[in-house]
Design a protein around this motif. Structure first.
Motif, mmCIF file in Angstrom:
data_model
loop_
_atom_site.group_PDB
_atom_site.id
_atom_site.type_symbol
_atom_site.label_atom_id
_atom_site.label_comp_id
_atom_site.label_asym_id
_atom_site.label_seq_id
_atom_site.Cartn_x
_atom_site.Cartn_y
_atom_site.Cartn_z
ATOM 1 N N TRP A 158 -15.323 110.291 32.796
ATOM 2 C CA TRP A 158 -15.868 111.646 32.750
ATOM 3 C C TRP A 158 -14.870 112.678 33.267
ATOM 4 O O TRP A 158 -14.721 113.765 32.688
ATOM 5 C CB TRP A 158 -17.160 111.704 33.586
ATOM 6 C CG TRP A 158 -18.394 111.497 32.774
ATOM 7 C CD1 TRP A 158 -19.161 110.382 32.689
ATOM 8 C CD2 TRP A 158 -19.005 112.465 31.928
ATOM 9 N NE1 TRP A 158 -20.210 110.548 31.830
ATOM 10 C CE2 TRP A 158 -20.143 111.857 31.342
ATOM 11 C CE3 TRP A 158 -18.709 113.775 31.577
ATOM 12 C CZ2 TRP A 158 -20.979 112.513 30.448
ATOM 13 C CZ3 TRP A 158 -19.551 114.438 30.691
ATOM 14 C CH2 TRP A 158 -20.657 113.811 30.127
ATOM 15 N N CYS A 159 -14.166 112.381 34.351
ATOM 16 C CA CYS A 159 -13.195 113.349 34.905
ATOM 17 C C CYS A 159 -12.059 113.620 33.919
ATOM 18 O O CYS A 159 -11.683 114.782 33.678
ATOM 19 C CB CYS A 159 -12.645 112.826 36.230
ATOM 20 S SG CYS A 159 -13.858 112.772 37.558
ATOM 21 N N ALA A 162 -11.512 117.264 32.008
ATOM 22 C CA ALA A 162 -10.276 118.025 32.189
ATOM 23 C C ALA A 162 -9.536 118.214 30.861
ATOM 24 O O ALA A 162 -9.036 119.304 30.553
ATOM 25 C CB ALA A 162 -9.369 117.308 33.200
#
Length: 514
Positions: A27-28, A32
């Motif tokens: 998810w990160c 980003a």
């Protein structure tokens, strides 16, 4: 093969045990990457294709200076001039970005970087413009890219390429001024050369520097020395022949009378002496000495007979004697001329040597004057050729040449951005995010000391493993694990749904531009 399969099971178990870490990292990374892609500005590109033909009406050698490729290059340079690009900015939506003269210069500079003119075979060239200005919306950038290309095409087809006649006239004016200045410098350099030659070089033969002329004079002097030696030898030999040749020959019928005279005896003795000398007798030979004494004794008597004219009635002038006398006179004259020229060259070299001693820098000055004159002459000739070529090309362009331009492919507003390719980038970010999550979970499993299988424990400790006890999971634990699995699947589904939503938004965003 079993070992590889076991290693794969171990790695899969490690990742599964840390599945929430893998999901969080995915998810990160995805968030980003997708935010970075969303911040990339859209770039819209429009293009047009033109056919350019140069109809030259003067098929002579003078028209060779008008090369179609050079004309196309001239069109490229003129098309992106400041004046033409300023006109394009004022007639398109880019004028909204102009708030001052400084801002106009920045917009023109940015527009020049976004325009490309590419020459293609068969007299075709393609004009491409890219619009990605931050102050314009996507729809405005799309319209602006097509408008820029359209304005450039109109400039070419209407023949209003600004700046070319002015630049040609400015170039001609500059070349005329430079030619006048170089001509004056050339005249001054030539005057200095003439003054130097009058002082130092008028007395010597040949051309070139002082050293060259002195070398030519020395060469000529050496040739004169050889000529003088040869001429002297020829004159001496001819004098001997003349002395051995009688001045008169007997008249037929008067041989007996002539033979009894001193002149006849003297002529016979001289003939006999010539024969002896021709046979190789030396001057010390007794016969030669005897003949010399008789010739010396009869000489005064023969002279008295000639003065009284006694021989005139007994003989006629010898043609061989007369011919030898004329040839000897000619050789003596040549010898005298060569000696006179030698004396003159020696005097000139001596005088120049004195001047060189008095002014030792004369040779260096002459070399400097010659070098300066040659450089100025080359520059003047090159400038003169450039001016005539520029003037001839300008006349050909205005009087004897016609440029035919046809639009092969008209510019159209793009239906979507040319760059960036967001669908591809979004997919790449999703794949990288999933890979980063799996890699993070696997690395953490490698850092922690765990033994997922009995064989792994036995290989690490070196001790035999008697058995393995399986995990007993109760009803409550199974319910909790099932709930957490649902959450995990939901998180993964949310990641996939976010990707699908971004792709749909990208497709919808392209719709209004089209």
């Amino acid at each position: 093969m079993d070992g590889l399969y076991e290693q794969f099971r171990i790695a899969l178990h490690q990742v599964w045990q840390r599945r929430w870490l893998a999901m969080a990292v995915a998810w990160c990374v995805a968030f980003a990457g997708w935010v970075a892609i969303a911040l990339l500005p859209n770039s819209y590109e429009a293009k047009a294709k033109l056919f350019v033909a140069f109809d030259n009406m003067v098929p002579t050698a003078a028209a060779a200076s008008q090369n179609p490729q050079n004309d196309i290059m001239r069109l490229k340079q003129t098309l992106t001039s400041n004046e033409n690009l300023t006109r394009v900015v004022r007639r398109t939506d880019l004028n909204k970005l102009v708030t001052s003269d400084a801002a106009l210069g920045g917009v023109v500079a940015g527009l020049r970087q976004r325009i490309a003119v590419v020459a293609q075979p068969d007299s075709l060239f393609e004009i491409t413009a890219t619009s990605s200005f931050a102050g314009l919306s996507n729809a405005e950038n799309a319209r602006t890219s097509a408008a820029i290309v359209q304005q450039l095409v109109e400039l070419v087809t209407s023949g209003q390429l600004a700046g070319d006649p002015q630049r040609t006239q400015q170039s001609l004016t500059f070349l005329d001024e430079e030619l006048r200045r170089r001509e004056q410098q050339l005249q001054e350099a030539e005057q200095r050369r003439m003054e130097f030659e009058q002082r130092y070089m008028g007395m010597l033969p040949g051309t070139g520097t002082v050293a060259d002329r002195m070398a030519a004079a020395r060469t000529e002097l050496a040739q004169l020395e050889q000529t003088i030696v040869a001429a002297r030898s020829a004159v001496n030999a001819m004098r001997g022949q003349l002395a051995a040749t009688p001045a008169t020959v007997p008249i037929p019928g008067a041989e007996n009378a002539y033979a009894g005279t001193a002149s006849g005896q003297l002529a016979g003795l001289e003939v006999q002496l010539s024969q002896y000398l021709g046979r190789g007798f030396t001057e010390q030979h007794p016969d030669v000495i005897s003949l010399r004494s008789q010739i010396a004794r009869l000489g005064p008597q023969a002279a008295q007979e000639r003065s009284r004219g006694s021989a005139a009635g007994n003989g006629i002038p010898n043609p061989s004697h007369v011919s030898l006398r004329a040839m000897m006179s000619e050789r003596e004259a040549q010898l005298a001329a060569a000696e006179s020229r030698r004396a003159q060259l020696q005097a000139d070299l001596a005088q120049l040597g004195q001047r060189d001693s008095a002014q030792p820098g004369a040779a260096a000055e002459q070399a400097r004057l010659t070098r300066d004159y040659d450089v100025l002459r080359q520059q003047y000739d090159r400038l003169l050729a450039d001016r005539e070529q520029l003037r001839l090309r300008s006349d050909m362009q205005t009087q004897a040449s016609a440029m035919v331009v046809r639009v092969v492919e008209a510019p159209r507003a793009p239906s979507g951005p040319t760059s960036p390719n967001r669908p591809l980038f979004l997919t790449i970010v999703l794949v990288l995010a999933i890979g980063a999550g799996i890699a993070a979970a696997f690395l953490k499993g490698q850092l922690q000391t765990t033994f997922p299988t009995a064989n792994r424990l036995a290989s690490v400790t070196g001790l035999p493993v008697l058995g393995a006890v399986g995990e007993v999971v109760g009803r409550a634990e199974r319910t909790r694990r099932r709930q957490r699995l649902v959450w995990l699947v939901g998180s993964g589904g949310a990641l996939a749904a976010s990707y699908a939503a971004l792709m749909a938004a990208e497709m919808l965003q392209r719709g209004p531009v089209a």
